[in-house]
Design an enzyme around this catalytic site. Structure first.
Site, PDB file in Angstrom:
ATOM      1  N   LEU A 109       0.829  -1.205   0.000  1.00  0.00           N
ATOM      2  CA  LEU A 109       0.000   0.000   0.000  1.00  0.00           C
ATOM      3  C   LEU A 109       0.859   1.248   0.000  1.00  0.00           C
ATOM      4  CD1 LEU A 109      -2.767  -0.956   2.617  1.00  0.00           C
ATOM      5  CD2 LEU A 109      -2.657  -1.461   0.158  1.00  0.00           C
ATOM      6  N   GLY A 154       0.832  -5.249   1.306  1.00  0.00           N
ATOM      7  CA  GLY A 154      -0.234  -5.354   0.325  1.00  0.00           C
ATOM      8  C   GLY A 154       0.137  -6.154  -0.906  1.00  0.00           C
ATOM      9  N   ASN A 178       3.880  -7.551   6.806  1.00  0.00           N
ATOM     10  CA  ASN A 178       4.737  -6.954   7.830  1.00  0.00           C
ATOM     11  C   ASN A 178       4.156  -5.674   8.415  1.00  0.00           C
ATOM     12  OD1 ASN A 178       5.152  -5.714   5.269  1.00  0.00           O
ATOM     13  ND2 ASN A 178       7.078  -4.824   5.979  1.00  0.00           N
ATOM     14  N   GLU A 179       2.823  -5.542   8.405  1.00  0.00           N
ATOM     15  CA  GLU A 179       2.185  -4.294   8.825  1.00  0.00           C
ATOM     16  C   GLU A 179       2.558  -3.847  10.229  1.00  0.00           C
ATOM     17  OE1 GLU A 179      -0.069  -5.424   5.241  1.00  0.00           O
ATOM     18  OE2 GLU A 179       0.822  -6.514   6.918  1.00  0.00           O
TER      19      GLU A 179
END
Length: 303
Positions: A109, A154, A178-179
């Site tokens: 993202l 994303g 890996n957010e």
């Protein structure tokens, strides 16, 4: 019945496009700090290129939004329209998704879509992310991710929506959700997609620690299905597609629907609440501060 038929009225592009046209901050040039946030200097250049071979019924979608195929609102909109067109063409039975950018599938993202934006804009962006997932995860087509570079966050989610994942066997490449490393919590449908792919324990570890896996590690836990040399990714995807298309469409589609329908319906039933949760979370001062620090770090790294 197939998922796309069941969800057509709920997941169309019309409401998304109407919001795009009314969003006051939409348009203009984004100044992007580094590899997740990107700059597109010429909005007339397509972010995706689709090559459809009618003789085989297979389309190859090349993501070509430099430098790293960041999932911006513009990119997601064009991507969803392209997939929708292929879905509506009954002669198209298979879709291979890959990247035209060197060493990266998709960096995930676009951070600049989440930093310093109005709640309204954030909501429109998140609906576009949902739309991408819904279109791919519920597609009647056979979908294969030809992962020819790194695919964090994303980008990993996009590959997880596909029926089969082939990754280039390069230890420098990585893939994973890996957010949490950015202070962001992956929503329930990210989690559900990962659990459906690698199992609960691997998903729990991956999500809590924000793990990125090299190709060998990803293959070991089932995050990808096959590793091949970099120059063989697309060729292998085309060969694998033939095996999938040898199965009668109706049997494969009904089976796919049976496996995925509960996960899809869960998001569809909670879609507005999920958007509201995302907007509430991402606009918090503490989260905006984390994003700002990450953007500044990327700027220094680039410099």
């Amino acid at each position: 019945m197939a998922l796309r038929a069941a969800l057509r009225n709920k997941c169309g592009l019309s409401s998304l496009l109407s919001q795009l046209s009314s969003c006051s901050s939409h348009g203009g040039v984004r100044v992007s700090p580094a590899f997740i946030a990107q700059r597109r200097n010429n909005s007339s250049v397509s972010a995706v290129k689709v090559n459809f071979d009618q003789s085989t019924g297979v389309a190859v979608l090349h993501m070509q939004s430099p430098p790293v195929n960041s999932l911006s609102l513009d990119f997601l909109t064009e991507f969803c329209i392209s997939v929708e067109k292929l879905e509506m063409d009954k002669s198209c039975r298979g879709l291979i998704i890959t990247s035209s950018q060197p060493k990266v599938f998709s960096a995930g993202l676009d951070i600049m879509e989440m930093y310093g934006k109005s709640p309204e804009r954030c909501g429109v962006f998140w609906k576009a992310v949902q739309e991408m997932w819904l279109k791919l995860y519920s597609s009647n087509m056979v979908t294969i991710a030809a992962i020819n570079g790194s695919s964090p966050a994303g980008g990993c989610l996009m590959s997880l929506t596909c029926d089969y994942r082939i990754m280039a066997d390069n230890p420098r490449f990585s893939i994973g959700l890996n957010e949490t490393q950015l202070g962001i919590v992956a929503p329930f449908w990210f989690k559900d997609t990962l659990v459906n792919t690698v199992g609960h324990r691997h998903a729990e570890m991956a999500l809590e620690l924000g793990l990125l896996y090299n190709p060998s590690e990803a293959l070991k836990i089932g995050l990808v299905d096959q590793l091949v040399p970099e120059d063989q990714v697309l060729i292998t995807a085309a060969q694998t597609m033939k095996k999938w298309l040898a199965i009668p469409d109706h049997a494969r589609q009904i089976t796919k629907s049976m496996m995925r329908k509960p996960t899809v319906e869960k998001l569809v039933s909670k879609r507005e609440a999920d958007i509201n949760n995302f907007v509430s979370f991402i606009t918090k001062d503490s989260i905006q501060k984390s994003l700002r620090m990450y953007i500044e770090m990327l700027k220094k790294r680039k410099g």
